[in-house]
Design a protein around this motif. Structure first.
Motif, PDB file in Angstrom:
ATOM      1  N   SER A   1       0.756 -10.292 -11.284  1.00 31.93           N
ATOM      2  CA  SER A   1       1.972 -11.210 -11.365  1.00 31.93           C
ATOM      3  C   SER A   1       1.665 -12.449 -11.912  1.00 31.93           C
ATOM      4  O   SER A   1       2.375 -13.343 -12.069  1.00 31.93           O
ATOM      5  CB  SER A   1       2.573 -11.398  -9.979  1.00 31.93           C
ATOM      6  N   SER A   2       0.391 -12.704 -12.264  1.00 39.26           N
ATOM      7  CA  SER A   2      -0.022 -13.865 -12.919  1.00 39.26           C
ATOM      8  C   SER A   2       0.675 -14.158 -14.310  1.00 39.26           C
ATOM      9  O   SER A   2       0.964 -13.124 -14.977  1.00 39.26           O
ATOM     10  CB  SER A   2      -1.645 -13.864 -13.250  1.00 39.26           C
ATOM     11  N   GLY A   3       0.875 -15.367 -14.670  1.00 40.06           N
ATOM     12  CA  GLY A   3       1.263 -15.843 -15.907  1.00 40.06           C
ATOM     13  C   GLY A   3       0.307 -15.355 -17.132  1.00 40.06           C
ATOM     14  O   GLY A   3       0.774 -15.229 -18.232  1.00 40.06           O
ATOM     15  N   ARG A   4      -0.769 -15.008 -16.667  1.00 38.29           N
ATOM     16  CA  ARG A   4      -1.679 -14.697 -17.707  1.00 38.29           C
ATOM     17  C   ARG A   4      -1.134 -13.223 -18.353  1.00 38.29           C
ATOM     18  O   ARG A   4      -1.591 -12.829 -19.435  1.00 38.29           O
ATOM     19  CB  ARG A   4      -3.164 -14.419 -17.118  1.00 38.29           C
ATOM     20  N   GLU A   5      -0.462 -12.558 -17.617  1.00 39.05           N
ATOM     21  CA  GLU A   5       0.370 -11.333 -18.393  1.00 39.05           C
ATOM     22  C   GLU A   5       0.839 -11.577 -19.839  1.00 39.05           C
ATOM     23  O   GLU A   5       0.957 -10.736 -20.613  1.00 39.05           O
ATOM     24  CB  GLU A   5       1.236 -10.697 -17.251  1.00 39.05           C
ATOM     25  N   THR A   6       1.162 -12.927 -19.947  1.00 35.74           N
ATOM     26  CA  THR A   6       2.065 -13.266 -20.962  1.00 35.74           C
ATOM     27  C   THR A   6       1.128 -13.089 -22.410  1.00 35.74           C
ATOM     28  O   THR A   6       1.573 -13.441 -23.616  1.00 35.74           O
ATOM     29  CB  THR A   6       2.773 -14.428 -20.969  1.00 35.74           C
ATOM     30  N   VAL A   7      -0.192 -13.023 -22.089  1.00 39.36           N
ATOM     31  CA  VAL A   7      -1.152 -13.246 -23.285  1.00 39.36           C
ATOM     32  C   VAL A   7      -0.482 -11.871 -24.319  1.00 39.36           C
ATOM     33  O   VAL A   7      -0.807 -11.889 -25.432  1.00 39.36           O
ATOM     34  CB  VAL A   7      -2.492 -13.017 -22.805  1.00 39.36           C
ATOM     35  N   CYS A   8      -0.390 -11.014 -23.545  1.00 35.02           N
ATOM     36  CA  CYS A   8      -0.214  -9.602 -24.229  1.00 35.02           C
ATOM     37  C   CYS A   8       1.467  -9.756 -25.079  1.00 35.02           C
ATOM     38  O   CYS A   8       1.603  -9.131 -26.108  1.00 35.02           O
ATOM     39  CB  CYS A   8       0.103  -8.351 -23.404  1.00 35.02           C
ATOM     40  N   ARG A   9       2.211 -10.560 -24.387  1.00 32.32           N
ATOM     41  CA  ARG A   9       3.495 -10.663 -25.100  1.00 32.32           C
ATOM     42  C   ARG A   9       3.326 -11.599 -26.422  1.00 32.32           C
ATOM     43  O   ARG A   9       3.962 -11.357 -27.374  1.00 32.32           O
ATOM     44  CB  ARG A   9       4.449 -11.585 -24.040  1.00 32.32           C
TER      45      ARG A   9
ATOM     46  N   SER B   1      12.444 -11.742 -18.065  1.00 26.22           N
ATOM     47  CA  SER B   1      11.167 -11.008 -17.880  1.00 26.22           C
ATOM     48  C   SER B   1      10.040 -12.090 -17.594  1.00 26.22           C
ATOM     49  O   SER B   1       8.807 -11.685 -17.241  1.00 26.22           O
ATOM     50  CB  SER B   1      11.116  -9.735 -18.808  1.00 26.22           C
ATOM     51  N   ILE B   2      10.350 -13.232 -18.168  1.00 24.65           N
ATOM     52  CA  ILE B   2       9.284 -14.162 -18.003  1.00 24.65           C
ATOM     53  C   ILE B   2       9.248 -14.930 -16.998  1.00 24.65           C
ATOM     54  O   ILE B   2      10.479 -15.104 -16.205  1.00 24.65           O
ATOM     55  CB  ILE B   2       9.327 -15.485 -19.113  1.00 24.65           C
ATOM     56  N   GLY B   3       8.197 -14.768 -15.998  1.00 22.24           N
ATOM     57  CA  GLY B   3       8.015 -14.934 -14.573  1.00 22.24           C
ATOM     58  C   GLY B   3       8.905 -16.361 -14.071  1.00 22.24           C
ATOM     59  O   GLY B   3       9.650 -16.182 -13.252  1.00 22.24           O
ATOM     60  N   ALA B   4       8.677 -17.355 -14.718  1.00 25.71           N
ATOM     61  CA  ALA B   4       9.039 -18.768 -13.942  1.00 25.71           C
ATOM     62  C   ALA B   4      10.582 -19.027 -14.599  1.00 25.71           C
ATOM     63  O   ALA B   4      11.055 -20.161 -14.430  1.00 25.71           O
ATOM     64  CB  ALA B   4       8.264 -19.841 -14.602  1.00 25.71           C
ATOM     65  N   VAL B   5      11.263 -18.101 -15.589  1.00 22.35           N
ATOM     66  CA  VAL B   5      12.700 -18.544 -15.991  1.00 22.35           C
ATOM     67  C   VAL B   5      13.747 -18.250 -14.760  1.00 22.35           C
ATOM     68  O   VAL B   5      13.465 -17.121 -14.242  1.00 22.35           O
ATOM     69  CB  VAL B   5      12.905 -17.451 -17.049  1.00 22.35           C
ATOM     70  N   LYS B   6      14.352 -19.045 -14.702  1.00 22.13           N
ATOM     71  CA  LYS B   6      15.562 -19.108 -13.623  1.00 22.13           C
ATOM     72  C   LYS B   6      16.967 -18.900 -14.464  1.00 22.13           C
ATOM     73  O   LYS B   6      17.892 -18.665 -13.558  1.00 22.13           O
ATOM     74  CB  LYS B   6      15.626 -20.195 -12.577  1.00 22.13           C
ATOM     75  N   GLY B   7      17.127 -19.158 -15.611  1.00 21.67           N
ATOM     76  CA  GLY B   7      18.482 -19.104 -16.130  1.00 21.67           C
ATOM     77  C   GLY B   7      18.245 -18.791 -17.878  1.00 21.67           C
ATOM     78  O   GLY B   7      17.446 -19.133 -18.627  1.00 21.67           O
TER      79      GLY B   7
END
Lengths: 353, 353, 353, 353
Positions: free
Chosen positions: A140-148, A229-235
């Protein structure tokens, strides 16, 4: 469900402090030229420690491409090497990994049994029968976004070759909406061991009319799914977004006129999408990022034994995730748009070698 | 792409003035009791002409169920009849149709070659090689949502049997945010041959913790996709939404504490979802609806021959689509949440007969 | 899982003695001319009672198209009517139903609690928590194939317009392999209140080279899945099939040569597919059908209370399902091949009006 | 399309002489114990050079697991190391790679522009706009199956923990059907620089009743798709297969009886699947493998310039691919069956630590 997209599919894997992050980008057309240095540049933009205003975890984040691409040497296909810049898509799946080189897992032992406030920890254990890789947030880490970002850096190059450009900027940081004040707002939060949220606006120019499905594959639906699908997005909002709710229909309707045999829109309240389908105007959307809930303050929470504890995060954290998220927003937009375009039969001509 | 969902899949068909709208809801568990009268009630809520404040197209909109359900008579399965109320899911696909009985197609002949402003018309023709059913918007009509409400009325009953409730309300109409003023705002717009937008808030209570996937199947992502698949929706936010961008992390973090051996959250900035997974708190999201672009004013636009024309809509239209959209928002929320719950292996006990 | 295909998707519903069978064919390109009379012809080929050698259930099996098609009148789109022959695809989902008019459900009351040998009954109840529509097999009835033939009749017309022809024939019936003996073999089985199996061979001519995916979307994999989704099918082979296992590689290799600047294959052991991709040669496959297990003899079996019972089927049954299956095999082949072609970006030019 | 499965999804990548093969296995339940040594054992079975009777390419084929698994040390989760045997699934995607260490690419330079008979080469170029990695077959190489065996080795362990066993054996090699003669048949072919085909039979014991979908997700359909996705497979049959076509219905029907309150089948012509759903009996299917078309003889073929050439393969090849395919057949069966079981809601209890 670790796959995004229908025709162009990105599937990712990796825990923050496991051996590597990685993914497979499947569905690219064959014969498209890709600059691997440009991939590096996008990765650099996302990297923590890129500016003074982001988390201090330092990793080279070099993408190792394992398949789906070959190098180009005077127009001939050659094996990829460490120094290859110009590559060509084979039309087969692009497999890639990014090693986790900065794995100070022991830093996280104290968090093994604690549920961090507003993090995934508690809900995760409910979902996964109590099994959780606690190290740096695990999957669940933001590090997952490196793949994106790695996959998006390919998708955007495919789009760019048809004249599409994608650009995200911060339009708000905390309570500041004047870009001149953003750096100060972030610094102040950092000094106070706190964090701030922000709003990112993304604009896509040159995207052709006629892409998107009218009912359950609307272009705005795909973009919204990509962003949420990006973790910190709320809207998410596109075109006039939430503000349009206060308008009248006569005001919000985008009139058309013909000029020199071409159709022109008088306004773009629609944000480039009508009826779920692109209309050839600029695509505009905005995304709200929350402030990271990992702050330098003691926060009340509970542990796995349901005991009250106080947590004071000691690790690295971002004072403003929205800032680092710019390339992530662009990458997900590129993936969503290229997926829609390929699904609707848009053709991408092989690159000249 | 006329399918929504992964484990529970709704596929719909139908043009606004064709023979019928319809759909297939596939993936329901077997043995769940469904009240067909309750389906009728949900359909009535969506129906135009339901209140004085919506479009005047009048149709009974009776859902004809063709498969996947059998009647219950003293605990025994019996064929469905026109008067069946209590039915049982067979676990096979539920096929259904809603006839289009009010098909005044000739009303639309004048629109055959005109691109209505802020409607799908122009983009549609780019997408579908110039082929378009112009009658009442064809497949891009809001009438398509009858299928969503019919299917959603089943999904919500399945959820309700485990204690989940879903409720949407208007929180803004045009510039009014006080519910006492909503009716006046809509009436004024109608009198002025105009339309107004609005904001709908949806709250889900009783949804269990542990549903949702941490990366590309986040619960908020599924809800956002569900909402942005509704034609007039321009934005989605959950929890504190766009407002959280202006907050500090220390302020927005939902603290936890243990009370009598149970975990309690001190606040719900997260809107019931953390790390993409439900945490057992109330799920809260908001959706922005645009004012319908069909107004009683002449609007400048172009036709298929790229000639400038002025369009004055004579037909029926809704002064505030957000009002009629309440059951659509609830239906799509029910479909998205039940899909996620079934996909994550949540079990639904057969109903007592 | 009531959906077949990826890019072109057929989703079906319907119990044998419910109100109707039906389906949605989604993913057709817009602007393709379809003859509805030709659909009728395909339906007639599948119909029971079509020849003296098939089951005596008589139903008109008229397909009612509800969406996705409009009639053509002097090149202009017009609403569908009961007498429309020439229609045009809109590119939107084609919804259709076939009413179950011959619903003598009471015939089946005796079977309500009995598990018929080699039918789905027992396994079905394990799968669906004991819930089963016993009337004529419910959803597991061969009647479900009406939807496949209806949808396949559209798909094959799309393919035919590019020069593709699909033809299935019986190559064995029971122990007979000489077509002159097939009728006698079936009659003899019928007289003895028994049934016989058979083998169907399907040949596709004119399918272009370059369709199919090399790993998990192999063209033979799609055809095998299509065929094994037909209830009575027990085996699939393509090209030389099982016989190739006894050959040497030097014997089975399809040599190539160039003749007048064109590549020619000297043999077609491969059956038109190499490496999962069509090579432009004739596609050839064979399918084995079992004899229907519903025979006029008493068979030992058990009921739901696990009591031993003897079952003597009184109803209608087919002495040779393989015979009636010819249009079903062709329909599923058409759906699988058109799905693959559309998925690989093959373009279908709009029909001349 | 490089993904297999719906609920449990294997996506693979890799060219034969690229940097690595690899894959992502997504959808595993959390908390299941996996022996990594057992994975090694399965990989060893597939390895070329494993016996004297297979191709001489020698590679350690060590699977490097990058995510989705953690080691177990006295019941506690610990990072994976090179010597870990006991691991636990996290419920997150398992990413893995297998390096291509034996990359003598130059061996293949002569084949760069030649279409090998009965290989993918020609059809591939039609599919991928002329772009092809010629080295050792690139993505169409049998080497791709390493990923299937690695992932299947995990899937089979999950199934084994519920009592399911999967075993494939050769039942024919060339014209020999007596196992005592298989080695001689292979040796003879090898001596003559030729190859032979073979038939593999796979039996699955202990698979529970009630798994499979009745229409388009039939268990036999999933198994057929799994098998036909293996490159050299030309046919699939289950239960009595093609032989049943020659039988009478009265002969082929599997009678049932009750014995001591349990249902027993008197025969298993159905091969453990009825109506697309497992019935609890042994699942039996057979697969036909062609002889590899790469033989030590000169074969006539053409090159990219459509010139006639004679090709004499000098490289390594398998005299009987069916022999090496045994673990591949078992792996694909395990993946297909576990996918179906998870999709139908079968629960897999967390392993005891």
């Amino acid at each position: 469900m670790n796959t995004f997209g229908s025709t162009l599919r990105l599937t990712t894997f990796g825990e923050s402090h496991g051996a590597a992050m990685g993914g497979i980008l499947d569905g690219l057309p064959p014969g498209i030229g890709i600059s691997l240095r440009e991939v590096d540049s996008q990765m650099a933009r996302r990297r923590p420690g890129y500016s003074g205003m982001t988390s201090q975890r330092r990793e080279p984040d070099r993408v190792e491409f394992l398949s789906g691409l070959m190098g180009l040497d005077n127009g001939a296909l050659v094996p990829l090497s460490d120094t290859t810049d110009k590559a060509l898509t084979l039309g087969t799946p692009v497999g890639f990994i990014i090693r986790n080189t900065d794995r100070r897992s022991a830093d996280y032992d104290a968090l093994k049994d604690i549920y961090r406030p507003s993090h995934a920890d508690f809900a995760w254990e409910r979902r996964f029968d109590g099994i959780r890789d606690w190290r740096g947030g695990g999957r669940s880490s933001g590090r997952e976004t490196v793949c994106r970002v790695a996959a998006g850096a390919i998708a955007r190059q495919v789009l760019e070759q048809t004249g599409v450009s994608i650009r995200a900027v911060l339009t708000a940081v905390g309570t500041a909406t004047d870009p001149a004040l953003f750096a100060a707002e972030i610094s102040r939060a950092a000094e106070e061991n706190d964090s701030v949220g922000g709003i990112v606006e993304c604009r896509i120019q040159g995207f052709p009319a006629g892409i998107g499905d009218p009912v359950f594959g609307k272009l705005q639906q795909r973009l919204a799914a990509a962003m949420l699908s990006i973790g910190a997005v709320k809207g998410f909002e596109y075109g006039d977004g939430f503000a349009i709710a206060a308008m009248r229909g006569s005001e919000a309707a985008d009139r058309m006129r013909a000029e020199n045999g071409r159709l022109k829109f008088s306004s773009n309240h629609s944000g480039g999408i009508q009826g779920g389908i692109s209309n050839g105007e600029e695509i505009v959307f905005r995304v709200a990022f929350k402030p990271t809930p990992t702050v330098g303050w003691p926060l009340e929470t509970v542990n796995r034994n349901l005991e009250n504890v106080t947590l004071r995060a000691s690790g690295r954290h971002d004072p403003c995730v929205a800032l680092r998220a710019l390339p992530v927003v662009e990458a997900m937009a590129a993936l969503a748009l290229l997926d829609a375009a390929l699904g609707d039969g848009m053709k991408f001509a092989p690159s000249k070698r």
